[in-house]
Enzyme design. Structure first.
Site, PDB file in Angstrom:
ATOM      1  N   CYS A  75      -4.275  22.942  28.776  1.00 38.70           N
ATOM      2  CA  CYS A  75      -5.034  21.848  29.456  1.00 38.70           C
ATOM      3  C   CYS A  75      -4.263  21.197  30.394  1.00 38.70           C
ATOM      4  CB  CYS A  75      -5.769  20.800  28.397  1.00 38.70           C
ATOM      5  SG  CYS A  75      -7.349  20.169  28.992  1.00 38.70           S
ATOM      6  N   CYS A 121       8.880  27.286   5.102  1.00 37.41           N
ATOM      7  CA  CYS A 121       8.569  27.932   3.881  1.00 37.41           C
ATOM      8  C   CYS A 121       9.081  29.348   4.018  1.00 37.41           C
ATOM      9  CB  CYS A 121       7.027  27.924   3.822  1.00 37.41           C
ATOM     10  SG  CYS A 121       6.380  26.949   2.383  1.00 37.41           S
TER      11      CYS A 121
END
Lengths: 154, 105, 249
Positions: C105, C210
């Site tokens: 945008c 992770c």
């Protein structure tokens, strides 16, 4: 071969001993003495050679904190008396003095909650200097646990 | 610097009320090293003051053990309607100011 | 590449999946009382500093056209019902999450430079938009192909430890790893304030943590595989209320 002693049974034995009161008087005495020393050493840079009396100051820290980077700590006074200033010391940090607070006429109570960044498990000391010049202090221990996973660069 | 301050809109005269103040700041303590092993210079907010109609509520020196995005809550005595002002001073000399109106009945 | 599994193995796999199925639980359920209190109070939750900054950015004019988010979209509160990730309408093969949508945008509509993934501004704006839906279930675009792709990532073993997301966050959720309880790895609180980060961070940054923890090469922030995983997680936790900005360890 001797029977292996695991951590759990040791802990259980320690808990049983404490519960039975077998260790407590000696431990309590030793703790008071060592806390007085810790407080004296921690507060010397701020109050010099002034005698440090135990009491009057309330200090609330978690017994165990999940992370050292933000540990919520509260200080206050036993009664309505307003100290000239209060200090908090993180005794095992590279620079132990955390904050010095001077209360003005608009403070309702000598009471503050803030968050500390603690390098490791340690004793926190809080002290108050009263208008008559006496210094009162108290201490509390906080254990910092480490996370489950090793995080690169955190 | 973004700050967030909580002050009750209306309090009764003589009452104590709680104020909370938080500032967005890394509080770089000067003990860390970057990926190249170079020391990261210290940059913390070293002073925090709260005033109530110009009178001091509390005035604090902050040192390296104060956490990132420092938070403080404390108790103020309601005296007159007016303004609470907050001031944070950075190691680089910049000063962040914030004020909040209060009505005392 | 797809291949057909022999029926008995397929049924066994379904059975295992059903056995492991637990009702969704937010990471908040596993948090200590101190953390929960910190998250619950907007003036004690440091993540709200980013939300406040994002609220200001929403109205800030920027770029060649001198427009703000508000100029086109109106009030920030109108963002409460939006559903991300979704497909790029101009190139449906491309997946977009809220962060990459904001960047697009800025570049295409506002003629402004992108903020950069994990920049303070993009985190602030993302958090402010997500915060509009706080307390409500977030809408999820039901795109079976994208969700399946994310689930494939979720169930694939990877890294030196040869662990999939599912092995920790599904099969072992609620069990302990050192002093921590393994959570279901739900995404409903992101961007989240983590004490370890001492700041707000994106879900993709959490994915990288992770990946690193199991010795796997992390993907870039905003990558297609991470957006697919984000989509699957949004679908998997669709019954949970949005908590942004959550406070976690």
């Amino acid at each position: 071969m001797t029977a292996p002693v695991d951590r759990r049974s040791l802990l259980a034995a320690a808990a049983a001993l404490t519960a039975a009161g077998a260790l407590s008087p000696a431990v309590a005495l030793a703790q008071t003495a060592s806390n007085a020393t810790v407080m004296a050493v921690a507060l010397r840079p701020v109050f010099g050679d002034k005698p440090i009396k135990p009491g009057k100051v309330q200090l609330k820290v978690p017994v165990v904190a999940e992370n050292g980077s933000s540990v919520q700590v509260s200080v206050g006074m036993d009664g309505p008396e307003m100290p000239k200033r209060m200090v908090m010391v993180a005794t095992a940090n590279p620079q132990p003095l955390a904050t010095e607070i001077r209360f003005g006429p608009r403070a309702a109570r000598a009471e503050v909650t803030t968050r500390l960044r603690l390098a490791r498990s340690q004793t926190i000391v809080a002290a108050a200097e009263m208008p008559d010049g006496t210094v009162w202090a108290t201490s509390a221990d906080v254990t910092i646990t480490s996370g489950a996973c090793i995080e690169l660069g955190e | 610097m973004k700050v967030l301050v909580s002050v009750p809109a209306v309090v009764r005269r003589g009452e104590a009320f709680e104020v909370k103040a938080m500032a967005m700041h890394v509080m770089e303590n000067g003990f860390r090293r970057d990926m190249d092993g170079k020391a990261v210079p210290r940059k913390i907010l070293n002073h925090f003051t709260c005033r109530y109609n110009g009178e001091i509520v509390l005035d604090c020196d902050w040192h390296t053990p104060i956490s990132a995005n420092p938070y403080m809550s404390f108790a103020v005595k309601a005296v007159d309607s007016g303004t609470l002002t907050f001031e944070w001073i950075d190691d680089d000399g910049s000063i962040e100011r914030h004020s909040a109106p209060i009505t005392v009945t | 590449m797809t291949r057909l599994w022999p029926l008995p193995i397929f049924l066994a796999a379904i059975g295992a999946a059903l056995a492991a199925e637990q009702p969704p639980r937010s990471g908040l359920d596993y948090a200590t009382p101190g953390l929960r209190a910190m998250q619950a109070d907007d003036f004690a939750n440091p993540g709200m500093l980013w939300v406040a900054e994002g609220e200001a950015l929403w109205d800030k004019k920027d770029g060649m056209g001198g427009t703000s988010c508000q100029s086109c979209h109106g009030a920030l509160s109108s963002m409460a019902g939006i559903a991300y990730p979704r497909r790029d309408p101009r190139d449906p093969s491309r997946l977009m999450n809220l962060e990459t949508r904001i960047e697009q945008c800025r570049v295409d509509r506002m003629g402004a430079p992108p903020f950069g993934y994990e920049s303070r501004e993009l985190l602030a704006l993302t958090a402010a938009i997500r915060n509009q839906a706080r307390g409500k279930q977030s809408s999820v675009v039901e795109d079976a192909a994208a969700i399946a792709e994310g689930e494939r990532y979720y169930r694939m073993r990877r890294g030196a430890f040869d662990l999939s997301c599912a092995q920790c966050h599904e099969e072992r959720a609620g069990k302990h790893l050192r002093d921590e309880t393994i959570s279901q790895g739900q995404s409903n609180g992101f961007p989240a304030y983590r004490l370890r980060w001492q700041g707000l961070g994106s879900l993709h940054r959490r994915f990288q943590v992770c990946n690193n923890a199991v010795g796997a090469e992390p993907s870039p922030l905003g990558s297609q595989e991470y957006i697919a995983l984000e989509w699957y997680l949004a679908w998997r936790g669709r019954s949970l209320p949005v908590e942004t900005p959550a406070v976690r360890q």
